[in-house]
Each structure stands twice: as structure tokens, then as C-alpha cells.
Design an enzyme around this catalytic site. Structure first.
Site, PDB file in Angstrom:
ATOM      1  N   THR A  19       0.832  -1.217   0.000  1.00 31.92           N
ATOM      2  CA  THR A  19       0.000   0.000   0.000  1.00 31.92           C
ATOM      3  C   THR A  19       0.863   1.263   0.000  1.00 31.92           C
ATOM      4  O   THR A  19       0.682   2.158  -0.827  1.00 31.92           O
ATOM      5  CB  THR A  19      -0.898  -0.008   1.264  1.00 31.92           C
ATOM      6  OG1 THR A  19      -1.629  -1.219   1.269  1.00 31.92           O
ATOM      7  CG2 THR A  19      -1.849   1.157   1.280  1.00 31.92           C
ATOM      8  N   VAL A  20       1.829   1.330   0.923  1.00 29.64           N
ATOM      9  CA  VAL A  20       2.618   2.567   1.055  1.00 29.64           C
ATOM     10  C   VAL A  20       3.685   2.636  -0.049  1.00 29.64           C
ATOM     11  O   VAL A  20       3.931   3.708  -0.615  1.00 29.64           O
ATOM     12  CB  VAL A  20       3.257   2.673   2.459  1.00 29.64           C
ATOM     13  CG1 VAL A  20       4.007   4.000   2.602  1.00 29.64           C
ATOM     14  CG2 VAL A  20       2.193   2.549   3.541  1.00 29.64           C
ATOM     15  N   ARG A  40       8.619  -8.775  -3.523  1.00 30.38           N
ATOM     16  CA  ARG A  40       8.475 -10.221  -3.748  1.00 30.38           C
ATOM     17  C   ARG A  40       7.538 -10.498  -4.919  1.00 30.38           C
ATOM     18  O   ARG A  40       7.608 -11.520  -5.545  1.00 30.38           O
ATOM     19  CB  ARG A  40       7.978 -10.904  -2.477  1.00 30.38           C
ATOM     20  CG  ARG A  40       9.137 -11.232  -1.541  1.00 30.38           C
ATOM     21  CD  ARG A  40       8.661 -11.695  -0.183  1.00 30.38           C
ATOM     22  NE  ARG A  40       9.455 -11.021   0.837  1.00 30.38           N
ATOM     23  CZ  ARG A  40       8.958 -10.262   1.802  1.00 30.38           C
ATOM     24  NH1 ARG A  40       7.668 -10.079   1.905  1.00 30.38           N
ATOM     25  NH2 ARG A  40       9.750  -9.697   2.672  1.00 30.38           N
ATOM     26  N   LYS A  42       6.468   1.522  12.111  1.00 32.92           N
ATOM     27  CA  LYS A  42       6.316   1.929  13.520  1.00 32.92           C
ATOM     28  C   LYS A  42       6.827   0.876  14.489  1.00 32.92           C
ATOM     29  O   LYS A  42       7.462   1.200  15.494  1.00 32.92           O
ATOM     30  CB  LYS A  42       4.853   2.265  13.814  1.00 32.92           C
ATOM     31  CG  LYS A  42       3.869   1.140  13.464  1.00 32.92           C
ATOM     32  CD  LYS A  42       2.934   1.512  12.333  1.00 32.92           C
ATOM     33  CE  LYS A  42       2.238   0.305  11.764  1.00 32.92           C
ATOM     34  NZ  LYS A  42       1.020   0.599  11.045  1.00 32.92           N
ATOM     35  N   VAL A  62       3.969   7.233  12.176  1.00 29.79           N
ATOM     36  CA  VAL A  62       2.911   7.598  13.122  1.00 29.79           C
ATOM     37  C   VAL A  62       1.894   8.509  12.432  1.00 29.79           C
ATOM     38  O   VAL A  62       2.268   9.533  11.846  1.00 29.79           O
ATOM     39  CB  VAL A  62       3.481   8.342  14.360  1.00 29.79           C
ATOM     40  CG1 VAL A  62       2.361   8.680  15.334  1.00 29.79           C
ATOM     41  CG2 VAL A  62       4.541   7.502  15.055  1.00 29.79           C
ATOM     42  N   GLY A 115       0.175   8.320   9.757  1.00 25.91           N
ATOM     43  CA  GLY A 115       0.159   8.400   8.287  1.00 25.91           C
ATOM     44  C   GLY A 115       0.569   9.756   7.744  1.00 25.91           C
ATOM     45  O   GLY A 115       1.707  10.192   7.893  1.00 25.91           O
ATOM     46  N   LYS A 132       3.062   3.373  18.139  1.00 25.06           N
ATOM     47  CA  LYS A 132       3.096   4.788  17.735  1.00 25.06           C
ATOM     48  C   LYS A 132       3.262   5.689  18.954  1.00 25.06           C
ATOM     49  O   LYS A 132       3.989   6.689  18.909  1.00 25.06           O
ATOM     50  CB  LYS A 132       1.822   5.120  16.958  1.00 25.06           C
ATOM     51  CG  LYS A 132       1.735   4.359  15.619  1.00 25.06           C
ATOM     52  CD  LYS A 132       0.330   4.433  15.027  1.00 25.06           C
ATOM     53  CE  LYS A 132       0.230   3.737  13.684  1.00 25.06           C
ATOM     54  NZ  LYS A 132      -1.166   3.524  13.261  1.00 25.06           N
ATOM     55  N   GLY A 157      -3.325   4.705   4.601  1.00 24.13           N
ATOM     56  CA  GLY A 157      -3.687   4.833   3.191  1.00 24.13           C
ATOM     57  C   GLY A 157      -2.463   5.083   2.337  1.00 24.13           C
ATOM     58  O   GLY A 157      -1.427   5.547   2.810  1.00 24.13           O
TER      59      GLY A 157
END
Ligand code: HSE
Length: 432
Positions: free
Chosen positions: A13-14, A45, A103, A130, A132, A203, A300
């Protein structure tokens, strides 16, 4: 001008958001950082169909990215701890700066990584770890650097906040909402990390360390999840003028530092009570500035990438590539305050007692509370539901030490008229 070359490990996602953001805002990013930035090598991967990696070298072995002599800055977006730690340590040993949003890695091994980085003259930056996209680490480490931070309280797990919001707004069950949070990709790989408060505790470890100049001490955080919160608690809280939020709280007093993550009744009129869905918010009180609030998306793809790319730009921007800001914000150790055991912390409390509908039960409950010198602020008793012989009794208490309220709860639970265990939720007025 020769570009600064980025290697990215992890294309989830990130990772995919970071690639997309570096491509989408290339021009602004170059103008603001004073340098072209190129992604030269990605380690993943498997391919991510949502991510355009055309023209970029991709390796299945992530260590090929770490060891690539063309990579100047290593971006670790793998998640998990062990491999991530090996990746970061090896990058540092090769003299590369590191950007991470991990985190758990920072909360547990941060000090070791920062020591290694300082010995090598490189930086490990972690804004995305922390809340996002909310730049809360920059706020604490730089923006509020002149303040003594008195306390902070945050909603720093989006999944847990989404569950509690949906339970209140939609009247839906816990299991139903968690399944949806997983399907939407908000939850951790193991959603117990969200629901049991571990993710928020990771966090909070980081925030408290920067806020108070204390070591990273994940194992000293009192952590309680939200899985025992029922629809009835959400409704009773609402009726009493409160909302239940899963808060991470750090507070400094003369006795020491409180670090705790637990469900909390917050007055409905407070801003934190109105932070809904997957959104995060952190309320910070500094002695000079007073209370300040930071609000926005805590998870997100592009939102977290916003923090990751800003970190990359910080490293690229300064001509000597050293911001001068210490890793945890303090140039030497902070206040030497200990973390208080939870038994020494005082809070007000919500108690939900299930009792047999008999004469004198309310009086006996009040007697136990008075023996423990617990001041009752409000009490409500509901009619028994059709065919039920038990009634819910809801009590709100004034501030009382944990040790004392725990003794009172044990005594109440031993009463023959009290059925099952008592639900206790701490309360915070947040009126800094
Ligand atoms: N699972 C986390 C959350 C992701 O729900 O907030 C962001 O750290």
C-alpha cells in the site's frame, strides 16, 4: 544536475503510493527539494498491478536494492520487524540514509538503528510511522521544540476508530465492521494489532519519546484493546453525553510519565470525540502554545506516501543532507522521569454492572463504592428487558487511583447479585 537515486523495498500500500506520488508530483518535488529525485531500483516479492514501475529496475531479492551502489537513499516499506531491521542496518552500514514508515521497527529497535546511523553519519527518518499523512513527528520534534510538552492524547489507529465509529453510527457489530476494515485494506496484516492496541502502543512509544525526551520504551506502555466494548456501552456512553474512543495518552506529572492505550469515554463536545472513520487526530498541549490539534488521514497509500516523500525530500534538500535535528528530538537525555505503573494512575471511570433486579442491590453497590472512597458522579439503572431478570447499572466515578477502583470492582464482582464481569472504561475530559 545529477539526480539523487532512491531504492524502495516493498511495493504494498505505502510502497506503491510512494512510487505514484514521486511520479505524479515530480516537478513540485524537484523544485521544493532543489534536486531531481529518481527511483532507480525497487525490491518486491511480487508485482503490484496498481503500480507503474516501467523503466525502473525491479528485484525479487530486496537486499539487491540495499547493496545497489547506485542507490543513495534506501526507503524501507516492508512492514514486519526482522527483515526490515536487517535491511535498515545493512543500508546504514553502506553509508545510505534510510526512510521508513515502520512503527514497530522504530518503537522496538529505533535506538539501535539511530546509534548505528549516527556512528556512520547518516540519518534514519520515520515521519510515516505515526499517524500516516499527519506530520506529527515534525510537529513535536521541530514545530513545538520550544515547548515543554505537558500531555498528548491521540486517535492513532484508524482501524479501531473506524470500528468504534461504525458501531455508534451504524449500530453494527464489532465483527462485521472489522471484516469490512480488513476488506478495505486499513487493518494490519494481523488485525489483532489494531484491535488490541499494539499498533497504537508502537506509535505512542515514538511520540512519547520525542515529546518527553525519554528512551523508546514500548514494553512499559499499558495497553488495552477495544474487543470487549459492546453496542450497549456505545449507546450508554452516548446517552450520558460521551463517545468511546481508543486513545493513546502520554502525560507528564511530578510523579512520572503516564503512557497508556485504552478505550476512553470522551465528552461529545470535544474535538477528538468527533474524529470519525479511519481518520486520526493528535491533541498536544505545550506549556507555551497551549492545546493544539493535528487531524487527518492516518493510513492509506497516498496519504502515508505524503509523509514518506517529504522525508526523502528533507534528506535531499539540505546541501549537507543533515537537518541538525536529533533522531528523537533531544540532543541529550531528557528529564529522567520514570514511566508510572498503571496502578498509580488516576482517572474517572464508567462502570457497567449487570445485576439481579432485586431490592437493595443499588444500595449495596453504593456502599462498596463508599468503602473505597470512590465518589459517584452519575448513576443510571435501566428497566430489565422483557423476560430478563438482570438489569444494567451504569456508574460514572470521579477520579480515583487504578489500584482502588480495581479493588472495588473485584469486591462488586464477588457479590452474588452481580452477574459476570464488570465493564470498566476510563474517562478523560481532555480540557487542556
Ligand atoms: N493499521 C493502521 C491503522 C495502519 O489502522 O491505523 C496505519 O498505521
Amino acid at each position: 544536475m545529477k539526480p539523487i537515486n532512491i531504492g524502495i523495498c516493498g511495493l504494498g500500500t505505502v510502497g506503491s503510493g510512494t512510487v505514484a506520488l514521486l511520479q505524479k508530483n515530480r516537478e513540485e518535488i524537484q523544485k521544493r527539494s532543489g534536486h531531481p529525485i529518481a527511483i532507480t531500483h525497487i525490491g518486491a516479492r511480487r508485482d503490484n498491478p496498481d503500480c507503474d514501475v516501467s523503466g525502473i529496475r525491479v528485484s525479487r531479492d530486496i537486499f539487491e536494492v540495499v547493496r545497489d551502489p547506485n542507490v543513495d537513499i534506501l526507503v524501507e516499506l516492508l512492514g514486519g520487524i526482522d527483515t526490515a531491521k536487517d535491511v535498515v542496518l545493512e543500508a546504514i552500514s553502506l553509508g545510505k540514509h534510510v526512510v521508513t514508515a515502520n512503527k514497530a521497527l522504530i518503537a522496538i529497535h529505533g535506538q539501535e538503528l539511530f546509534d548505528a546511523a549516527e556512528a556512520k553519519g547518516v540519518r534514519v527518518v520515520y515521519e510515516g510511522s505515526v499517524a500516516g499523512g499527519i506530520p506529527i513527528i515534525k510537529v513535536l520534534r521541530e514545530g513545538l521544540a520550544a515547548n515543554r510538552i505537558l500531555w498528548l492524547a491521540g486517535i492513532i489507529n484508524g482501524t479501531g476508530n473506524y470500528i468504534l465509529t461504525e458501531m455508534r453510527q451504524g449500530g453494527r457489530t464489532f465483527a462485521d465492521v472489522l471484516a469490512e476494515a480488513q476488506a478495505l485494506g486499513y487493518a494490519e496484516a494481523d488485525p489483532a494489532f489494531d484491535v488490541e492496541g499494539t499498533d497504537a502502543a508502537h506509535k505512542l512509544t515514538i511520540l512519547a519519546s520525542i515529546a518527553f525526551g525519554i528512551p523508546l520504551q514500548f514494553d512499559k506502555i499499558y495497553t488495552e484493546g477495544i474487543s470487549h466494548i459492546t453496542q450497549a456501552d456505545v449507546s450508554f456512553a452516548e446517552e450520558l453525553g460521551y463517545r468511546i474512543k481508543h486513545l493513546a495518552i502520554a502525560r507528564r506529572s511530578e510523579e512520572g510519565i503516564e503512557l497508556r492505550v485504552h478505550p476512553t469515554l470522551v465528552p461529545k463536545k470535544r474535538l477528538l470525540a468527533n474524529v470519525n472513520g479511519v481518520l486520526n487526530a493528535v491533541l498536544v498541549e505545550g506549556d507555551a502554545v497551549g492545546p493544539t490539534l493535528y487531524y487527518g488521514p492516518g493510513a492509506g497509500s497516498l496519504a502515508t506516501a505524503s509523509a514518506v516523500v517529504a522525508d526523502i525530500m528533507d534528506l535531499v534538500r539540505a546541501d549537507n543532507r543533515h537537518s541538525g535535528v536529533p533522531h528523537l528530538g533531544y540532543a541529550d537525555s531528557g528529564y529522567g522521569l520514570d514511566i508510572m505503573p498503571i496502578e498509580a494512575v488516576s482517572t474517572s471511570n464508567y462502570l457497567r454492572i449487570t445485576a439481579l433486579d432485586k431490592v437493595g442491590v443499588m444500595a449495596q453497590v453504593a456502599l462498596v463504592m463508599s468503602r473505597h472512597k470512590i465518589n459517584i458522579e452519575a448513576i443510571i439503572q435501566k428497566e430489565p428487558a422483557d423476560g430478563e431478570e438482570c438489569v444494567p447499572l451504569i456508574l460514572l466515578t470521579h477520579q480515583i487511583r487504578e489500584a482502588e477502583i480495581n479493588n472495588a470492582i473485584a469486591e462488586l464482582e464477588a457479590m452474588p447479585e452481580v452477574v459476570g464481569s464488570i465493564t470498566r472504561i476510563r474517562m478523560e475530559q481532555l480540557d487542556g
